[in-house]
Design an enzyme around this catalytic site. Structure first.
Site, PDB file in Angstrom:
ATOM      1  N   ARG A 211      12.289  -6.483   9.587  1.00  0.00           N
ATOM      2  CA  ARG A 211      13.446  -5.745   9.046  1.00  0.00           C
ATOM      3  C   ARG A 211      14.747  -6.414   9.486  1.00  0.00           C
ATOM      4  NH1 ARG A 211      10.408  -0.898  11.040  1.00  0.00           N
ATOM      5  NH2 ARG A 211       9.090  -0.317   9.288  1.00  0.00           N
ATOM      6  N   PHE A 227       7.763   0.742  -1.826  1.00  0.00           N
ATOM      7  CA  PHE A 227       6.928   1.308  -0.758  1.00  0.00           C
ATOM      8  C   PHE A 227       7.799   1.490   0.498  1.00  0.00           C
ATOM      9  CE2 PHE A 227       4.364  -1.650  -3.341  1.00  0.00           C
ATOM     10  CZ  PHE A 227       3.406  -0.808  -3.875  1.00  0.00           C
ATOM     11  N   ASP A 249       9.025   5.290  -3.339  1.00  0.00           N
ATOM     12  CA  ASP A 249       7.781   5.671  -2.668  1.00  0.00           C
ATOM     13  C   ASP A 249       7.172   6.828  -3.450  1.00  0.00           C
ATOM     14  OD1 ASP A 249       6.681   4.900   0.379  1.00  0.00           O
ATOM     15  OD2 ASP A 249       5.882   6.777  -0.411  1.00  0.00           O
ATOM     16  N   SER A 250       5.848   6.981  -3.322  1.00  0.00           N
ATOM     17  CA  SER A 250       5.194   8.078  -4.049  1.00  0.00           C
ATOM     18  C   SER A 250       5.140   9.356  -3.210  1.00  0.00           C
ATOM     19  CB  SER A 250       3.778   7.665  -4.459  1.00  0.00           C
ATOM     20  OG  SER A 250       3.069   7.235  -3.313  1.00  0.00           O
ATOM     21  N   ASP A 299       6.208  -3.943   0.190  1.00  0.00           N
ATOM     22  CA  ASP A 299       5.472  -3.709   1.446  1.00  0.00           C
ATOM     23  C   ASP A 299       4.419  -2.625   1.195  1.00  0.00           C
ATOM     24  OD1 ASP A 299       4.658  -3.699   4.083  1.00  0.00           O
ATOM     25  OD2 ASP A 299       6.302  -2.410   4.760  1.00  0.00           O
ATOM     26  N   CYS A 339      -0.701  -6.142   4.541  1.00  0.00           N
ATOM     27  CA  CYS A 339      -1.133  -5.713   5.880  1.00  0.00           C
ATOM     28  C   CYS A 339      -2.653  -5.599   5.936  1.00  0.00           C
ATOM     29  CB  CYS A 339      -0.465  -4.396   6.268  1.00  0.00           C
ATOM     30  SG  CYS A 339      -0.893  -3.046   5.176  1.00  0.00           S
TER      31      CYS A 339
END
Ligand code: SAH
Length: 395
Positions: A211, A227, A249-250, A299, A339
């Site tokens: 970040r 995300f 984002d969901s 991400d 990831c």
């Protein structure tokens, strides 16, 4: 102590100090052993290879505590390992102006299955192996001594617990119950973290170094943060001087925290737009409507949970990266992560390369990114290295 004897030649990985013994490598167990109990390990010709925690349910039947066969696992052994892990992180937190971060990273710190994260005055633990669970009382009492805190909370609700035959647990281990949202400082940024209900132990601590590193690509940029979770890269973008950031984002709960985090960091809310949607379909809609962004962050959550998932996961990475490439202005930036531990960096790079081809864009990698330094990779345990990222120029 019960001794497990390995099949012929199966000591090779132990010679390289890899800490896992799979059940198929075991020739004999010379007694009755409880889940998590310590066993001695030896080869078929009687050579001793150390001591480990036995797991009666997992395919990983033993996780090695020590490659010293004279070691008898004890409170002071665990204390020594914890001191080493915590000292390194304490120095890191002082250097980076943080009151939170990963304190213990399991196998990578010689403590298989134990995760300890610090969020201000609270510690959050995950006991992900039968051995860590077996020594839980000792581990908690040592942590309390080594790390002044007002509460220790357990988030043993990861899927890997089930593989170890352990029940899912989520609750206070010692001291106070954490508040719903706890305020922490990480590398000078402020965040509200939901220890009790957030992802993992509440926050993606592994991304903080990244970040900071991405900020130089965000000054004056129109940014799309896909995300976003609780807004980590969005806060970076706004602090770096982005003219506008759309955060997708969901999860409504995550976006609620994103909003709170924007206010907490005193950011200009007129430059921020938080959108609850599915990234896959939203990127398609943006492409069809001709939207453009200078910098896109991807991400996503883990796409591959096992080797069998690798092919499907690669298709997912290719899909979102292809859509993102199409939306980036000439000379703009794609900041893209995976990831998934089962997707190696070479494979991830290939997926992004195929994405660029399909999008008909020229793409150059300008930086390779990794998990933060408080998530180190022990050379004898490469599996600990799971987070990979690319910063790319898109032409
Ligand atoms: N970038 C974040 C971490 C992302 S974790 C940070 O810096 O902290 C992955 C996030 O993706 C989660 O918040 C999850 O809610 C979200 N997510 C998962 N699938 C999604 C989808 N199809 N569309 C949008 N968001 C999704």
């Amino acid at each position: 102590m019960v001794t497990i004897t390995l099949k012929k030649g199966r000591e090779d990985s132990l010679i390289r100090r890899h800490p896992w013994i799979f059940s198929g490598a075991i020739a004999n167990i010379d007694g009755v052993v409880q889940n998590g109990e310590t066993v001695a390990i030896r080869s078929i010709d009687g050579a001793k290879y150390g001591v480990g925690a036995f797991s009666s349910h997992s395919q990983i039947a033993v996780r090695v505590w020590s490659f010293n066969s004279a070691e008898d696992l004890s409170h002071s052994f665990l204390q020594e390992r914890l001191i080493r892990a915590i000292q390194q992180r304490t120095e890191h937190q002082i250097r980076t102006g943080s009151n939170c971060g990963r304190m213990v990273y399991a196998e990578s710190d010689g403590l298989p299955g134990l995760i300890v994260d610090r969020y201000g005055n609270f510690l959050v633990c995950q006991f992900l192996s039968a051995g860590a669970e077996y020594w839980k009382t000792n581990l908690v009492s040592i942590l309390k001594e080594l790390l002044p805190c007002i509460g220790i909370y357990e988030r043993s609700d990861a899927k890997s617990r089930v593989k170890e035959g352990l029940p899912i647990r989520n609750g206070v281990l010692w001291g106070q119950t954490p508040p719903d949202h706890i305020e922490v400082t990480l590398y000078g940024d402020s965040y509200f973290v939901d220890i009790k209900g957030g992802h993992k132990t509440g926050f993606y601590l592994d991304q903080q170094e990244n970040r900071m590193r991405v900020r130089k690509y965000m000054d004056g940029a129109q940014v799309l943060d896909c995300f976003t979770y609780t807004g980590g890269f969005t806060i970076s973008a706004l602090k770096a001087g982005a003219t506008h950031v759309k955060s997708i984002d969901s999860s409504a709960a995550s976006l609620n925290l994103t909003q709170k985090n924007l206010v907490l960091n005193q950011l200009d809310l007129s430059r921020a737009e938080v959108v609850k949607d599915d990234v896959f379909s939203l990127l398609r809609n943006y492409r069809n409507s001709g939207y453009q962004f200078d910098t896109i962050v991807l991400d996503p959550p883990k796409f591959a949970f096992s080797r069998q998932d690798v092919e499907r996961a690669c298709r997912g990475y290719k899909d979102i990266n292809m859509l993102a490439c199409k939306l980036i202005t000439t000379g703009g930036n794609l900041i893209t992560f995976s990831c998934s531990q089962h997707i190696h960096i070479d494979l991830f790079q290939k997926a992004v390369a195929f994405a660029a081809l399909d999008a008909k864009r020229d793409v150059q990698i300008i930086e390779w990114l990794h998990q933060s330094p408080d998530h180190p990779t022990a050379l004898n345990f490469p599996e600990g290295n799971y987070l990979k990222g690319l910063i790319c120029k898109v032409w």
